[in-house]
Scaffold this motif. Structure first.
Motif, PDB file in Angstrom:
ATOM      1  N   GLU A 115       0.913  -1.261   0.056  1.00 44.67           N
ATOM      2  CA  GLU A 115      -0.013  -0.036  -0.091  1.00 44.67           C
ATOM      3  C   GLU A 115       0.991   1.346   0.195  1.00 44.67           C
ATOM      4  N   LYS A 116       0.440   2.286  -0.633  1.00 45.64           N
ATOM      5  CA  LYS A 116       1.100   3.571  -0.698  1.00 45.64           C
ATOM      6  C   LYS A 116       1.241   4.300   0.484  1.00 45.64           C
ATOM      7  N   THR A 117       2.245   5.185   0.885  1.00 46.18           N
ATOM      8  CA  THR A 117       2.272   5.762   1.910  1.00 46.18           C
ATOM      9  C   THR A 117       2.822   7.226   1.475  1.00 46.18           C
ATOM     10  N   ASN A 118       3.146   8.036   2.413  1.00 49.95           N
ATOM     11  CA  ASN A 118       3.877   9.408   1.788  1.00 49.95           C
ATOM     12  C   ASN A 118       4.952  10.001   2.921  1.00 49.95           C
ATOM     13  N   PHE A 119       5.480  11.005   2.226  1.00 55.17           N
ATOM     14  CA  PHE A 119       6.917  11.124   3.081  1.00 55.17           C
ATOM     15  C   PHE A 119       6.642  11.834   4.334  1.00 55.17           C
ATOM     16  N   THR A 120       5.442  12.547   4.360  1.00 53.11           N
ATOM     17  CA  THR A 120       5.162  13.244   5.652  1.00 53.11           C
ATOM     18  C   THR A 120       4.965  11.979   6.938  1.00 53.11           C
ATOM     19  N   ASP A 129       3.128  19.804  -0.361  1.00 54.52           N
ATOM     20  CA  ASP A 129       1.849  20.181  -0.038  1.00 54.52           C
ATOM     21  C   ASP A 129       1.824  20.806   1.141  1.00 54.52           C
ATOM     22  N   ASP A 130       0.628  21.295   1.612  1.00 56.42           N
ATOM     23  CA  ASP A 130       0.555  21.860   2.945  1.00 56.42           C
ATOM     24  C   ASP A 130       0.777  21.220   4.132  1.00 56.42           C
ATOM     25  N   GLU A 131       0.333  19.730   3.969  1.00 56.40           N
ATOM     26  CA  GLU A 131       0.581  18.870   4.920  1.00 56.40           C
ATOM     27  C   GLU A 131       1.927  18.697   5.290  1.00 56.40           C
ATOM     28  N   PHE A 132       2.854  18.865   4.180  1.00 55.08           N
ATOM     29  CA  PHE A 132       4.319  18.355   4.400  1.00 55.08           C
ATOM     30  C   PHE A 132       4.906  19.599   4.886  1.00 55.08           C
ATOM     31  N   ILE A 133       4.606  20.807   4.432  1.00 51.86           N
ATOM     32  CA  ILE A 133       5.140  21.860   4.997  1.00 51.86           C
ATOM     33  C   ILE A 133       4.809  22.283   6.442  1.00 51.86           C
ATOM     34  N   GLU A 175       6.910  31.151   0.391  1.00 51.90           N
ATOM     35  CA  GLU A 175       6.482  32.238   1.454  1.00 51.90           C
ATOM     36  C   GLU A 175       5.616  31.349   2.525  1.00 51.90           C
ATOM     37  N   LYS A 176       4.990  30.341   2.289  1.00 52.60           N
ATOM     38  CA  LYS A 176       4.332  29.575   3.223  1.00 52.60           C
ATOM     39  C   LYS A 176       5.395  28.902   4.256  1.00 52.60           C
TER      40      LYS A 176
END
Ligand code: 5AD
Ligand code: SF4
Length: 434
Positions: free
Chosen positions: A207-212, A238-242, A284-285
């Motif tokens: 199953e896929k996951t993500n870096f965060t 993406d915002d979740e990562f930042i 900027e974020k």
């Protein structure tokens, strides 16, 4: 024990590949690394092919190494140029004993023992291969989280040298970091061509996951105090990562956001997948959530078709983001890339002028940001003893700091008052020894 001399060119991935090469050689053939070529039984160049110049230098260097080596010593070529030139290396330099591409590190021992072996399969899957342990640093544990690259940036040879992207299973990453912690590592440095695309493609189809999610798991490891990573892609920020980057105290507040060009038109021709506005919005974020962040970037000048207006956009982004560090390059046409056949190649004179403009503008920002450290107290993780009696380390946000000191500071994080600021490094005094 036999002795191996390895010259490592290129990026952090290559540096880690060299560690894997040493570990594997040590396990199967009992080799130890040394710094003097003349004493080596085995000489390896771990090459980079991202620009033309180092590739051209390879053959002159091989010639020199061949003259200097002791009788009977073997010479091997590894890394990205090995991947892209393959057996042609042995054709041009017949004294080369083996060629092992960047995606074939697990085959190194076999290559050393097989005359004229060439292993350059870019579909080779090393993601679950159990490499032996070897690290250049006691305190930093560099670890691959993915291999290869799925993007098709039109200037870049890497997909042709390192193959399609595959992620390394999370449990392997976590176990390796835990092992390194037991040996004294405090910092995990996560490596991949596109780290924030982690988890989209595993070779066992899981199953896929993500870096965060991976960052969250790594930060749970007791004993890991600092987490760094390179390189993220602006498109996948993406915002979740930042937000995780901003609020997780173990994640160092330094981030590489490779711009390449500030012109939306050029970015499109580079197939980067984002616009000037998206890039500025992401920076900027990051700056708004992490006031003390240091942002580094890569810039290519003179990409085919880059007009004066396009280049002005690059300068505009530099002025707006005020990068703390810029790695800038003149565009270099590479085989196996789409840009090599593009019209409107830019003259070397124009590219050089643009490169200098980037450097001059960046100096103003470097001086500003480095001077802002003066009289501040920062935590420095000391990792290296210099021959002149200075100890070197990094701040959490990746500024280089030197202090007078001795070996017992190594591996410690200590508060330092900055007394001198230079363009690329700081000098200070330790306030107290914990
Ligand atoms: N010419 C110049 N620079 C390049 N890079 C990659 N390919 C090329 C090329 N053909 C730069 C990019 C990349 C960095 C590792 O090298 O900026 O982010
Ligand atoms: Fe690293 Fe790219 Fe150079 Fe290969 S070509 S060593 S991936 S920078």
């Amino acid at each position: 024990m036999k002795k191996v001399f390895i010259e490592t060119l290129g990026c952090a991935m290559n540096v880690r590949d060299t560690e894997h090469i040493i570990a594997e050689l040590n396990k199967k053939n009992s080799y130890e690394p040394i710094d003097t070529l003349e004493d080596a039984d085995l000489i390896i160049i771990n090459t980079c092919s991202v620009r033309e110049k180092p590739v051209a230098k390879l053959f002159s260097e091989l010639g020199i190494f061949n003259k200097k080596k002791k009788d009977g010593a073997k010479i091997g070529v590894c890394g990205c140029t090995a991947s892209h030139l393959g057996k042609d290396i042995i054709k041009r330099a017949p004294y080369v004993d083996f060629v092992v591409g960047a995606r074939n590190v697990s085959k190194i021992s076999q290559a050393v023992n097989t005359p004229k072996m060439v292993a350059i399969d870019i579909n080779n899957d090393d993601t679950t291969f159990e490499f032996e342990e070897y690290r250049n640093s006691l305190y930093r544990c560099s670890i691959n989280i993915s291999l290869g690259c799925d993007k098709s940036c039109t200037y870049c040879i890497v997909p042709a040298t390192r193959g399609q992207e595959i992620s390394i299973p999370q449990e392997i990453i976590i176990n390796e970091i835990k092992k390194a912690v037991q040996k004294g590592a405090k910092e995990a440095f996560l490596l991949g061509q596109n780290v924030n695309n982690y988890g989209t493609n595993f070779s066992d189809g899981r199953e896929k996951t993500n870096f965060t999610n991976l960052l969250k798991e790594v930060s749970k490891i007791d004993g890991i105090e600092r987490i760094r990573f390179t390189s993220p892609h602006p498109l996948h920020m993406d915002d979740e990562f930042i937000e995780e980057f901003a609020q997780n105290p173990k994640i160092c507040k330094a981030i590489h956001v490779p711009l390449q060009s500030g012109s939306t038109k050029v970015l499109k021709n580079m197939k980067r997948g984002y616009t000037k506005e998206w890039f500025l919005n992401r920076c900027e974020k990051i700056r708004s959530l992490v006031p003390n962040v240091r942002i580094s970037t890569d810039i290519i000048v003179g990409f085919p078709g880059e007009s004066d207006e396009d280049f002005a956009d690059t300068l505009d982004v530099i002025k707006k983001v005020k990068f703390e560090q810029i790695f800038n390059f003149k565009y270099s046409p590479r085989p196996h890339t789409a840009a090599i056949d593009m019209k409107d190649q830019i003259s070397s004179e124009v590219s050089t002028k643009r490169l200098n403009d980037v450097i001059e503008l960046h100096k103003i920002h470097q001086d500003e940001t480095m001077n802002s450290f003066l009289d501040q107290t920062v935590d420095v993780f000391f990792e290296d003893l210099k021959p002149n009696g200075e100890i070197f380390g990094y701040t959490d946000n990746y500024a280089s700091v030197f202090v007078k000191g001795s070996e017992e500071l190594l591996g410690k994080v200590l508060p330092v008052k900055i007394t001198k600021a230079y363009r690329t490094s700081l000098f200070g005094e330790i306030l107290e020894t914990k």
